[in-house]
Scaffold this active site. Structure first.
Site, mmCIF file in Angstrom:
data_model
loop_
_atom_site.group_PDB
_atom_site.id
_atom_site.type_symbol
_atom_site.label_atom_id
_atom_site.label_comp_id
_atom_site.label_asym_id
_atom_site.label_seq_id
_atom_site.Cartn_x
_atom_site.Cartn_y
_atom_site.Cartn_z
ATOM 1 C CB ALA A 117 -51.331 -81.245 -13.445
ATOM 2 C CG ASN A 186 -57.735 -86.877 -11.185
ATOM 3 O OD1 ASN A 186 -58.326 -87.804 -10.628
ATOM 4 N ND2 ASN A 186 -58.320 -86.080 -12.044
ATOM 5 C CG HIS A 216 -49.628 -80.053 -8.355
ATOM 6 N ND1 HIS A 216 -50.746 -80.304 -7.597
ATOM 7 C CD2 HIS A 216 -50.073 -79.731 -9.598
ATOM 8 C CE1 HIS A 216 -51.825 -80.142 -8.341
ATOM 9 N NE2 HIS A 216 -51.447 -79.795 -9.558
#
Length: 265
Positions: A117, A186, A216
């Site tokens: 991602a 992750n 993020h």
């Protein structure tokens, strides 16, 4: 004539289903799905034979892990020792330094990691070749319900469930945080993999009831430059702990391994 990679997928969940279906429809040139491994009976839901892990190693030359960090810990070295290549989606397993070293040293199979991602990892790896990156910060913001963990105190759970704005759930290094959020962070391990140092990456995990997109933000700086990457993803409908884009990142990695031309490497 190029060789077609024989692919086995471990995990028929939110990631594995999308990847396996795309392979079945011939969407990745040079790769075909030959088997699926899952601890649940899939019946006709799987478009390829469901086999044991041991059988998969006989049928495949490339295993795609889409089932969680535990699979990487239990099977990673065995896959590589069998001569089968391994593409890892659950990079959080690499917060175990010893495991990471063993995987990188194992063979004759080759180990690959997908960025999942998060973007910018290729650039951070390039910058790392110039010298150490001095400061790296990652802030991950998700819906509170996707971050709840068994170890959390009742006080923290209450704060998260009644929050009207952002609540910091945990902060620490990329070595510490993914262990506490095995299905949600992750990304932290992937950033650490890119810069080559688990302890150099400072991670904040934030719960926000308004985070209808998972966010993020990576900030890195050093003597050779400063970098900032920000991503906002729609969560997967079946598994909100992961982002909708992740299986497509896996497919991109598969295409690169299979030798598709035109790829940005």
């Amino acid at each position: 004539m190029s060789t077609v990679r024989k692919v086995g997928i471990v995990g028929w969940g939110a990631i594995g289903r999308v990847v396996g279906t795309a392979l079945t429809h011939g969407e990745v040139s040079g790769a075909e799905l030959v088997c699926v491994v899952d601890n649940r009976p899939l019946g006709e839901a799987a478009p390829a034979p469901q086999v044991t892990f041991e059988e998969a190693l006989q049928r495949c030359d490339l295993v795609v892990e889409a089932a969680g960090q535990g699979v990487v810990r239990e099977w990673g070295e065995r896959v590589l020792a069998s001569g089968t290549d391994l593409l890892i989606a659950s990079t959080g397993a690499l917060t175990d330094d010893d495991l990471a070293k063993r995987l990188l040293a194992a063979g004759p199979g080759r180990v690959y990691f997908t960025g999942g991602a998060v973007g910018g990892l290729d650039l951070l790896q390039a910058v790392r070749s110039l010298g150490p990156v001095d400061e790296v910060r990652l802030t991950t913001t998700k819906l509170p319900s996707t971050l709840e963990q068994p170890w959390m105190s009742e006080e923290l759970l209450l704060r998260m469930r009644t929050a009207t704005g952002p609540v910091e759930v945990m902060s620490g290094t990329a070595r510490e945080v993914p262990v506490s959020f095995p299905r949600s962070t992750n990304v932290a391990a992937s950033v650490a993999l890119a810069v080559g140092d688990l302890d150099a990456v400072r991670v904040r995990v934030v719960a926000d009831p308004a985070a209808h997109r998972t966010r993020h933000v990576i900030e890195a700086s050093g003597p050779h430059g400063a970098y900032r990457f920000e991503m906002e993803h729609v969560p997967d409908a079946d598994n909100p702990a992961t982002s909708q884009v992740v299986p497509y990142a896996v497919l991109r990695s598969l295409a690169a391994i299979a030798g598709r031309t035109g790829q940005i490497l």
